[in-house]
Design an enzyme around this catalytic site. Sequence first.
Site, PDB file in Angstrom:
ATOM      1  N   ASP A   1       1.950 -12.735 -22.749  1.00 39.95           N
ATOM      2  CA  ASP A   1       1.648 -14.164 -22.599  1.00 39.95           C
ATOM      3  C   ASP A   1       1.930 -14.939 -23.880  1.00 39.95           C
ATOM      4  O   ASP A   1       2.373 -16.090 -23.819  1.00 39.95           O
ATOM      5  CB  ASP A   1       0.189 -14.359 -22.175  1.00 39.95           C
ATOM      6  CG  ASP A   1       0.026 -14.195 -20.680  1.00 39.95           C
ATOM      7  OD1 ASP A   1       0.884 -14.720 -19.946  1.00 39.95           O
ATOM      8  OD2 ASP A   1      -0.930 -13.532 -20.246  1.00 39.95           O
TER       9      ASP A   1
ATOM     10  N   CYS B   1      -1.747  -5.129 -26.984  1.00 40.95           N
ATOM     11  CA  CYS B   1      -1.764  -4.483 -25.671  1.00 40.95           C
ATOM     12  C   CYS B   1      -0.654  -5.015 -24.771  1.00 40.95           C
ATOM     13  O   CYS B   1      -0.556  -4.634 -23.615  1.00 40.95           O
ATOM     14  CB  CYS B   1      -3.129  -4.651 -25.011  1.00 40.95           C
ATOM     15  SG  CYS B   1      -3.585  -6.370 -24.786  1.00 40.95           S
TER      16      CYS B   1
ATOM     17  N   HIS C   1       0.817  -1.213   0.000  1.00 41.01           N
ATOM     18  CA  HIS C   1       0.000   0.000   0.000  1.00 41.01           C
ATOM     19  C   HIS C   1       0.848   1.258   0.000  1.00 41.01           C
ATOM     20  O   HIS C   1       0.488   2.260  -0.611  1.00 41.01           O
ATOM     21  CB  HIS C   1      -0.937  -0.006   1.202  1.00 41.01           C
ATOM     22  CG  HIS C   1      -2.068  -0.950   1.005  1.00 41.01           C
ATOM     23  ND1 HIS C   1      -2.814  -1.440   2.034  1.00 41.01           N
ATOM     24  CD2 HIS C   1      -2.565  -1.481  -0.121  1.00 41.01           C
ATOM     25  CE1 HIS C   1      -3.744  -2.243   1.552  1.00 41.01           C
ATOM     26  NE2 HIS C   1      -3.604  -2.286   0.250  1.00 41.01           N
TER      27      HIS C   1
ATOM     28  N   GLU D   1      -3.395 -14.619 -26.959  1.00 35.76           N
ATOM     29  CA  GLU D   1      -2.208 -14.713 -26.100  1.00 35.76           C
ATOM     30  C   GLU D   1      -1.758 -16.150 -25.907  1.00 35.76           C
ATOM     31  O   GLU D   1      -0.857 -16.425 -25.127  1.00 35.76           O
ATOM     32  CB  GLU D   1      -2.452 -14.009 -24.759  1.00 35.76           C
ATOM     33  CG  GLU D   1      -3.689 -14.454 -24.011  1.00 35.76           C
ATOM     34  CD  GLU D   1      -3.974 -13.616 -22.760  1.00 35.76           C
ATOM     35  OE1 GLU D   1      -3.131 -12.813 -22.348  1.00 35.76           O
ATOM     36  OE2 GLU D   1      -5.062 -13.808 -22.194  1.00 35.76           O
TER      37      GLU D   1
HETATM   38  C1  PEP Z   1      -0.435  -9.889 -22.243  1.00 35.40           C
HETATM   39  O1  PEP Z   1      -0.432 -11.072 -21.881  1.00 35.40           O
HETATM   40  O2  PEP Z   1       0.326  -9.435 -23.118  1.00 35.40           O
HETATM   41  C2  PEP Z   1      -1.375  -8.943 -21.627  1.00 35.40           C
HETATM   42  C3  PEP Z   1      -1.554  -7.738 -22.131  1.00 35.40           C
HETATM   43  O3  PEP Z   1      -2.032  -9.308 -20.517  1.00 35.40           O
HETATM   44  P1  PEP Z   1      -1.354  -9.443 -19.046  1.00 35.40           P
HETATM   45  O4  PEP Z   1       0.010  -8.803 -19.127  1.00 35.40           O
HETATM   46  O5  PEP Z   1      -2.278  -8.773 -18.111  1.00 35.40           O
HETATM   47  O6  PEP Z   1      -1.294 -10.917 -18.858  1.00 35.40           O
HETATM   48 MG    MG Z   2      -2.056 -11.868 -20.686  1.00 33.27          MG
END
Ligand code: PEP
Ligand code: MG
Length: 589
Positions: free
Chosen positions: A465, A512, A200, A441
């Site tokens: 991932d 992403c 925190h 992923e």
């Molecule tokens: C990813 O796996 O690239 C992703 C964007 O999700 P996270 O990093 O939350 O697993």
């Molecule tokens: Mg992921």
Amino acid sequence: MPKLRKEKILKGLPASPGISIGTPFHYVHETLNVSREVIEDHEIEFEIEKYHRSLEKSRKLILEDKKKTIRNSGKDAAKIFEAHLLILDDKVIIDEAITIISNQNVQASYAVSKVMKDYQTAFENLQNEYFSQRAFDVEDVCRRVISNIIAEEKNEEHDTTVLSGKKIIVTKKLFPSDTLNFDKDHILGFITETGGSTSHAAIMARALAVPAIVGVQGAVKWIDDTSLLILDGYTGKVIINPTPSTFELYKKKQHEEEKQYKEDLSIAKLPSETLDHEKINISCNIQTGEEIESVLKWSGEGIGLFRTEFLFESSLSILSEKEQFDIYDQVSKDIFPNNVIIRLLDIGGDKLQDKLRIKEDNPFLGVRGIRLLFDHPDILRAHLRAILRASHRKNIWIIIPFVTDIYEVKRIKGIIGRVKNELIAEGHNIDRKIKIGIMLEIPSVVMIVDHIAPLVDFFSIGTNDLTQYTLAADRGNERVSHIFDSLHPAMIQLIKKSIDSANKHNKYISICGQMAAYPIAIPLLLGLGLRNFSVTPFLVPVVKKIIRRELIPDCEKIAEQCLKSGNGRKINKILSDFFTNTIGERMIH
Ligand code: PEP
Ligand code: MG
């Protein structure tokens, strides 16, 4: 200039980025002197009343702190105090304290400190990050209750800590309530001996936007009041009494940081397009609603990924439909007219193991993401109801994590359809055509993406991932980090396949994962046809700066070269050279 004393470097965990140079303020928690005093039977009632009065006073103070935090750092940072209210009202704790007062004939302050110690011992024995954080919260609340009892006995009020000038706070541990004890304008940073980067204290430091390093062993011992300190919140280094050359180096870094910050702010406002005017969308990844402020500051064009699991992580229990609705509705409102892609809870793997008490030998290959949601229909239903109810502005899209198979897509679509009907029947105004997409992923789903495309509205490639599962290299394991390479030829083929297929089926596709903000990968991704990037808010200017220097035909050529190579190292070299020789040069001018 610093005095010529010996330079010493301590290492901790970087908890909030930035560089601070200054002198320390040693923050020592007031020792709560609670000795055990035996009381008479007729005094028991009075002590219990005193305890109740202190609970009331503490409630008022926690609510004040909550308000102060909402004002200064936003709603999500203030969640800590909601958790504190739950602890304060915890019937088990209250009953325990009262039982100790009446059965052992002791004063209220001692009873509360006894309860606090019992909890600490119990939680510490579990040796688990999540529970030690809970013990920490119980301690913070109990200390507040005890000091209010003592204050009533002494008939005095509590003071807040007054800092003269700007200081770096150095302390053994920092409670969330402590961070509010200081005037933000006087804090240069925090150095604590305990805590992890998700503690925190770290969250509060980030919310206050001050640099912080946690888990710095020996900080209190090695730093004295006359020390000059450099706090490097990027690397986790605390430099005590820097040599003149280190001092100059960091002064320069600090200066560059300020310059960079101003430059980034001006780049953020520029259009996101290549040199040949191809429009590129840069949206942001967020974990909490509070980060919207950052998204707007850096001109992110919407939320490309809202990792909802972090909301659940910072709360004591699984969030209710109402609690979730409030968050999603606020995010949708704040980002409107842009979109927010809400990812269904990606629990499992390394996330939220404790809360659902899952124990698996190989959690990354176990019950994670959509698999776990199918196993917990009640959690899934409340989650979907909250998201769908918040969809009335029609700017929410839903993305499904950890999809491996077409049947999972069909099944979740069926469930979403049923929840939609239920809400419509109840009279809720929802987006009946809400867009549903999947995370790409896992390699298996990329291989069948052509079959899945007709069933979904959009895709987002989770390269973190996808790299982990393609190369069988744990994304969090230092020992295989040299194998974990998002520029591996297999990754490039998978990304190409995903983008081509999405384009063929006329579906939106973005990336992403971290790769979207990896400078040398940006020309490659543009060359492969990617037009939507989703990155951490403060990285928007970095990505935009590179995109604004690119020419699509150049990017296509470099992508072709990479696609022909079967050698990851060679690809890295091709892209680094391209970056330095072309983009790098264009960035200088
Ligand atoms: C990813 O796996 O690239 C992703 C964007 O999700 P996270 O990093 O939350 O697993
Ligand atoms: Mg992921």
